[in-house]
Design a protein around this motif. Structure first.
Motif, PDB file in Angstrom:
ATOM      1  N   GLY A 111      48.076 -14.258  38.027  1.00 17.56           N
ATOM      2  CA  GLY A 111      49.376 -14.236  36.726  1.00 17.56           C
ATOM      3  C   GLY A 111      49.736 -15.620  36.169  1.00 17.56           C
ATOM      4  N   SER A 112      49.313 -16.204  36.709  1.00 10.51           N
ATOM      5  CA  SER A 112      49.634 -18.027  35.929  1.00 10.51           C
ATOM      6  C   SER A 112      48.372 -17.653  34.612  1.00 10.51           C
ATOM      7  CB  SER A 112      48.312 -19.066  36.850  1.00 10.51           C
ATOM      8  OG  SER A 112      47.724 -18.780  36.934  1.00 10.51           O
ATOM      9  N   GLY A 113      47.488 -17.041  33.709  1.00 16.52           N
ATOM     10  CA  GLY A 113      47.119 -16.837  32.936  1.00 16.52           C
ATOM     11  C   GLY A 113      45.768 -17.422  33.173  1.00 16.52           C
ATOM     12  N   ASP A 223      51.976 -21.641  35.069  1.00 12.51           N
ATOM     13  CA  ASP A 223      52.657 -20.559  34.124  1.00 12.51           C
ATOM     14  C   ASP A 223      54.395 -21.732  34.358  1.00 12.51           C
ATOM     15  OD1 ASP A 223      55.150 -18.898  32.746  1.00 12.51           O
ATOM     16  OD2 ASP A 223      54.320 -17.662  34.600  1.00 12.51           O
ATOM     17  N   GLY A 224      54.727 -21.974  32.644  1.00 16.26           N
ATOM     18  CA  GLY A 224      55.535 -22.999  32.332  1.00 16.26           C
ATOM     19  C   GLY A 224      56.816 -22.346  32.777  1.00 16.26           C
ATOM     20  N   VAL A 247      46.917 -27.459  32.992  1.00 12.66           N
ATOM     21  CA  VAL A 247      47.218 -26.170  32.224  1.00 12.66           C
ATOM     22  C   VAL A 247      48.628 -25.389  32.213  1.00 12.66           C
ATOM     23  CG1 VAL A 247      46.540 -24.200  29.942  1.00 12.66           C
ATOM     24  CG2 VAL A 247      44.839 -25.874  31.537  1.00 12.66           C
ATOM     25  N   LEU A 248      49.092 -26.094  31.178  1.00 12.18           N
ATOM     26  CA  LEU A 248      51.022 -25.465  31.144  1.00 12.18           C
ATOM     27  C   LEU A 248      51.074 -23.672  30.706  1.00 12.18           C
ATOM     28  CD1 LEU A 248      53.899 -27.778  31.241  1.00 12.18           C
ATOM     29  CD2 LEU A 248      53.079 -25.994  33.242  1.00 12.18           C
ATOM     30  N   THR A 249      51.293 -22.972  30.939  1.00 15.08           N
ATOM     31  CA  THR A 249      50.671 -21.724  29.807  1.00 15.08           C
ATOM     32  C   THR A 249      52.138 -21.509  29.126  1.00 15.08           C
ATOM     33  OG1 THR A 249      51.097 -20.225  32.342  1.00 15.08           O
ATOM     34  CG2 THR A 249      48.603 -21.390  31.334  1.00 15.08           C
ATOM     35  N   ARG A 250      52.565 -20.433  28.833  1.00 16.80           N
ATOM     36  CA  ARG A 250      53.659 -19.627  28.323  1.00 16.80           C
ATOM     37  C   ARG A 250      54.286 -20.976  27.682  1.00 16.80           C
ATOM     38  NH1 ARG A 250      52.451 -16.661  33.491  1.00 16.80           N
ATOM     39  NH2 ARG A 250      51.419 -14.481  32.009  1.00 16.80           N
ATOM     40  N   PHE A 273      46.117 -29.257  28.097  1.00 11.14           N
ATOM     41  CA  PHE A 273      46.736 -28.713  27.586  1.00 11.14           C
ATOM     42  C   PHE A 273      47.761 -27.686  27.965  1.00 11.14           C
ATOM     43  CE2 PHE A 273      41.372 -29.160  27.920  1.00 11.14           C
ATOM     44  CZ  PHE A 273      41.951 -29.445  26.773  1.00 11.14           C
ATOM     45  N   VAL A 274      48.490 -26.561  26.985  1.00 14.69           N
ATOM     46  CA  VAL A 274      49.448 -25.899  26.722  1.00 14.69           C
ATOM     47  C   VAL A 274      48.977 -24.729  26.349  1.00 14.69           C
ATOM     48  CG1 VAL A 274      51.254 -27.675  27.089  1.00 14.69           C
ATOM     49  CG2 VAL A 274      50.498 -26.624  24.783  1.00 14.69           C
ATOM     50  N   GLY A 275      49.532 -23.671  26.497  1.00 13.54           N
ATOM     51  CA  GLY A 275      48.938 -22.070  26.272  1.00 13.54           C
ATOM     52  C   GLY A 275      50.410 -21.862  26.040  1.00 13.54           C
ATOM     53  N   LEU A 276      49.990 -21.308  24.752  1.00 11.53           N
ATOM     54  CA  LEU A 276      50.856 -21.088  23.752  1.00 11.53           C
ATOM     55  C   LEU A 276      51.044 -19.778  22.909  1.00 11.53           C
ATOM     56  CD1 LEU A 276      50.891 -24.408  21.407  1.00 11.53           C
ATOM     57  CD2 LEU A 276      52.825 -24.095  22.879  1.00 11.53           C
ATOM     58  N   GLY A 277      50.583 -18.474  23.159  1.00 13.89           N
ATOM     59  CA  GLY A 277      50.618 -17.305  23.662  1.00 13.89           C
ATOM     60  C   GLY A 277      49.804 -16.636  24.172  1.00 13.89           C
TER      61      GLY A 277
END
Ligand code: GDP
Length: 297
Positions: A111-113, A223-224, A247-250, A273-277
């Motif tokens: 669920g972290s992405g 999950d950020g 990698v930090l998501t959300r 990296f960061v997840g932005l969507g």
């Protein structure tokens, strides 16, 4: 992300810059508010404390308080310290993928992405670096996760390793390696199984895969939105498996941003990296200067 922190700090620094002359006490009072704002953003206590201490050391000297624009000088010091706390060494976006085929291990909780990020990163490598990428899901307990990666692969035009029922994760990883060598791939990405919590089996499995392929990069997806928990998860994964980056998501969500600020200071690992969507293009390199700029508005 960072909205409320940015607003809080904006208020503190507005008052400081409007004030004109500043005493050391004025600076200390402002920094106490900065500390509270950081803690409210879920930055971990030692990080907030060290941060404010470092700023205070630089900002309470005569060179600042007696300068023509003391408030602005304090803001500049905070800005530079923020970059210091966020930045790792080297370019976060450049992955070690020389010596084809280079294995990249993707780890993280369910669920972290993780699967989404695997595909986003594969797309980025294909589009920007013109790499031939192969993706493989090792989540043998969740056929849906394997299918999800396959669907994403088709969507972004990246190959996935054919699914063979009954194989264990190490066997799949080895098959991915062979296929990547024979097929002339530059990179093969292994999307390991996730679980809701870190447990022995998850760690043992990821470690066995790591030992089988010797990854050039082991990226932990967290999950950020989970704040300090994200940092705890990273500490544990790094202790048990060893990670080369996070990698930090959300980060498009309305989280408070504490994970981004504490991550490197606590774990020693850079955010890469960061997840932005949810979309396949919603992945960016983590740029400390840009993040510091956003926090300070
Ligand atoms: P996994 O279990 O770790 O593999 O997680 P998934 O990749 O299946 O992602 C879980 C959910 O989070 C999916 O609905 C994704 O679209 C969503 N997701 C992943 N990354 C992001 C992100 O950066 N922002 C947002 N808003 N959603 C994301």
């Amino acid at each position: 992300m960072f909205e409320s922190l940015s607003e809080r700090l904006g208020g503190v620094f507005d008052r400081l810059t409007k004030q004109g002359a500043l005493s050391e006490d004025d600076v200390r009072t402002a920094l106490r508010e900065v500390r509270v704002a950081l803690l409210e953003a879920d930055v971990s206590l030692p990080v907030a404390r060290d941060f404010v201490k470092a700023v205070e050391k630089k900002a309470t000297g005569q060179a600042v308080t007696k300068s023509v624009t003391p408030g602005q000088q304090v803001v500049k010091i905070v800005h530079d310290e923020l970059i210091g706390v966020l930045a790792g060494e080297g370019d976060p976006g450049s992955l070690r993928i020389d010596n084809a085929p280079a294995p990249i291990l993707m780890v993280g909780l369910q669920g972290s992405g993780k699967t989404t990020t695997t595909a986003k990163l594969a797309k980025r490598l294909k589009d920007r670096e013109k790499k031939k990428v192969l993706m493989a899901s090792l989540d043998v307990n969740r056929p849906a996760a394997m299918e999800q990666l396959q669907i994403l692969g088709t969507q972004i035009g990246v190959d996935t390793l054919p699914i063979v029922k009954g194989e264990d994760p190490v066997a799949i990883a080895r098959r991915a390696k062979t296929q990547a060598s024979l097929g002339g791939y530059d990179v093969y990405m292994l999307d390991t199984a996730g679980r809701l919590h870190i447990d022995q089996e998850l760690i043992a499995q990821a470690a066995a895969v790591r030992d089988a392929v010797n990854p050039r990069e082991t990226l932990l997806v967290v999950d950020g939105l989970t704040g300090q928990d994200a940092v705890n998860v990273a500490t544990e994964f790094d202790d048990k498996i060893g990670v080369s980056g996070v990698v930090l998501t959300r980060m498009d969500g309305d989280g408070r941003g504490g994970a981004a600020l504490s991550m490197r200071a606590i774990t020693g690992k850079p955010i890469r990296f960061v997840g932005l969507g949810e979309k396949m293009d919603a992945l960016e390199t983590f740029e400390p200067e840009r993040v510091a700029g956003r926090i300070l508005g």
